[in-house]
Scaffold this motif. Sequence first.
Motif, short mmCIF file in Angstrom:
data_model
loop_
_atom_site.label_atom_id
_atom_site.label_comp_id
_atom_site.label_asym_id
_atom_site.label_seq_id
_atom_site.Cartn_x
_atom_site.Cartn_y
_atom_site.Cartn_z
N GLN A 69 21.41 8.46 -24.33
CA GLN A 69 20.68 7.79 -23.76
C GLN A 69 20.52 8.36 -22.23
OE1 GLN A 69 21.80 3.73 -24.38
NE2 GLN A 69 22.03 4.13 -26.46
N ASP A 70 19.54 8.09 -21.47
CA ASP A 70 19.35 8.36 -20.15
C ASP A 70 19.03 6.96 -19.24
OD1 ASP A 70 19.62 11.08 -20.47
OD2 ASP A 70 17.27 11.41 -20.56
N THR A 71 19.55 7.18 -18.23
CA THR A 71 19.16 5.89 -17.25
C THR A 71 19.01 6.47 -15.83
OG1 THR A 71 21.08 4.30 -18.13
CG2 THR A 71 20.25 4.02 -15.85
N PHE A 72 17.59 6.23 -15.39
CA PHE A 72 17.09 6.89 -14.09
C PHE A 72 16.33 5.80 -13.61
CE2 PHE A 72 14.65 8.49 -17.81
CZ PHE A 72 13.28 8.24 -17.31
N GLN A 73 15.85 5.89 -12.20
CA GLN A 73 15.02 4.96 -11.54
C GLN A 73 14.02 5.69 -10.48
OE1 GLN A 73 16.94 2.40 -8.24
NE2 GLN A 73 16.84 1.15 -10.10
N LEU A 74 12.90 4.98 -10.34
CA LEU A 74 12.06 5.50 -9.34
C LEU A 74 11.88 4.21 -8.25
CD1 LEU A 74 9.37 7.18 -8.30
CD2 LEU A 74 8.17 5.90 -9.93
N VAL A 75 11.78 4.65 -7.10
CA VAL A 75 11.55 3.64 -6.04
C VAL A 75 10.65 4.18 -5.11
CG1 VAL A 75 12.39 2.29 -3.98
CG2 VAL A 75 13.89 2.94 -5.91
N ILE A 76 9.39 3.35 -5.05
CA ILE A 76 8.38 3.68 -4.02
C ILE A 76 8.20 2.63 -3.10
CG2 ILE A 76 7.06 5.38 -5.86
CD1 ILE A 76 4.84 3.07 -6.06
N THR A 112 5.38 11.57 0.47
CA THR A 112 4.26 11.87 -0.28
C THR A 112 2.94 11.65 0.50
OG1 THR A 112 3.96 9.85 -1.49
CG2 THR A 112 5.23 11.65 -2.59
N GLN A 113 3.23 11.13 1.86
CA GLN A 113 2.05 10.53 2.60
C GLN A 113 0.99 11.54 2.65
OE1 GLN A 113 3.08 9.52 6.74
NE2 GLN A 113 1.60 7.98 6.89
N THR A 153 0.86 -1.09 0.03
CA THR A 153 0.16 0.04 0.02
C THR A 153 0.79 1.27 0.07
OG1 THR A 153 -1.81 -1.13 1.08
CG2 THR A 153 -1.78 1.10 1.13
N PHE A 154 0.66 2.14 -1.05
CA PHE A 154 1.45 3.63 -1.14
C PHE A 154 0.55 4.57 -0.86
CE2 PHE A 154 3.00 6.89 -3.92
CZ PHE A 154 4.23 6.98 -3.30
N GLN A 155 0.92 5.43 0.16
CA GLN A 155 0.68 6.57 0.38
C GLN A 155 0.74 7.74 -0.33
OE1 GLN A 155 1.43 6.29 4.49
NE2 GLN A 155 -0.67 5.38 5.07
N PHE A 156 -0.37 8.58 -0.89
CA PHE A 156 -0.07 9.51 -1.86
C PHE A 156 -1.27 10.57 -1.56
CE2 PHE A 156 0.22 11.98 -6.20
CZ PHE A 156 1.32 12.04 -6.30
N TYR A 157 -0.58 11.55 -0.79
CA TYR A 157 -1.60 12.82 -0.61
C TYR A 157 -2.69 12.40 -0.01
CZ TYR A 157 1.16 16.24 -3.28
OH TYR A 157 2.16 16.94 -3.53
N VAL A 159 9.54 7.81 -1.29
CA VAL A 159 9.75 8.03 -2.80
C VAL A 159 11.31 8.23 -2.86
CG1 VAL A 159 9.24 9.08 -5.00
CG2 VAL A 159 7.37 8.62 -3.28
N CYS A 160 11.85 7.72 -3.86
CA CYS A 160 13.31 8.17 -4.22
C CYS A 160 13.56 8.22 -5.67
CB CYS A 160 14.24 7.07 -3.63
SG CYS A 160 14.47 7.26 -2.04
N PHE A 161 14.18 9.26 -6.26
CA PHE A 161 14.53 9.46 -7.54
C PHE A 161 15.89 9.14 -7.68
CE2 PHE A 161 10.97 12.83 -8.65
CZ PHE A 161 10.02 11.65 -8.48
N ASP A 162 16.42 8.20 -8.52
CA ASP A 162 17.93 7.99 -8.51
C ASP A 162 18.32 8.29 -10.06
OD1 ASP A 162 18.82 7.10 -5.87
OD2 ASP A 162 16.88 6.02 -6.28
#
Length: 213
Positions: free
Chosen positions: A93-100, A192-193, A1-5, A114-117
């Motif tokens: 080329q781009d390399t990026f990642q999202l973690v929730i 983002t809770q 379960t992810f909490q967003f706003y 949340v993390c952006f890498d």
Amino acid sequence: TFQFYGTNYTSCFINNNGNITFGSAYSPYVPTGFPSATVPPMIAPFWADVDTRNTATGRVWYKIIDSNNGGLDDTLIVTWDNVGYFNQHSDLQDTFQLVISNFTNPQMPNQSNVCFDYDNMCWTTGDISGVDGFTDPPSATTGNAVVGINRGNGTDYFQVGRFGENNSSYDGPFGGADGASYLDNRRFCFNTQTGNVPPVPANLPTNNTYNIA
């Protein structure tokens, strides 16, 4: 379960163009910036005109893991791995990642879900709004890749910046267009809770340490 706003989500849509959304998929490839009432709830590590059709580029991958060995999956990881830009370009080329997560991932800072890498970021804009991977003509808004989150109500949002230039310039979430190279090897983590997103530190020194009297 992810909490967003204040809303709990148990599923999301992974969109090729550098973002995930809740409630519905989202295909537009020209970023509009945040806040927006027409863009659904979105988390965007790099909303841009990603094109993975060229076999010389990478793909978008995801996995769901039990990060703390608690017996339940608690983290979604999405990686845009060496992706190209429209129209089927592979020269940059781009390399990026999202973690929730649900706040139980021990690799994420305390009270962050949340993390952006970022690895090497080499382009910002597809051919619709750019030339050779960058916004053309230069603009503070039109066509630039967007990094941030959007609640979808036209009011609540968080934005790291709008990226459209081939340099490492950065003047905050607004102002002029930012440079793609600013993101190289950076990480942004936040919570983002609830309603307000706490400030995200940036431009920390090399060893991530400040001495405060």
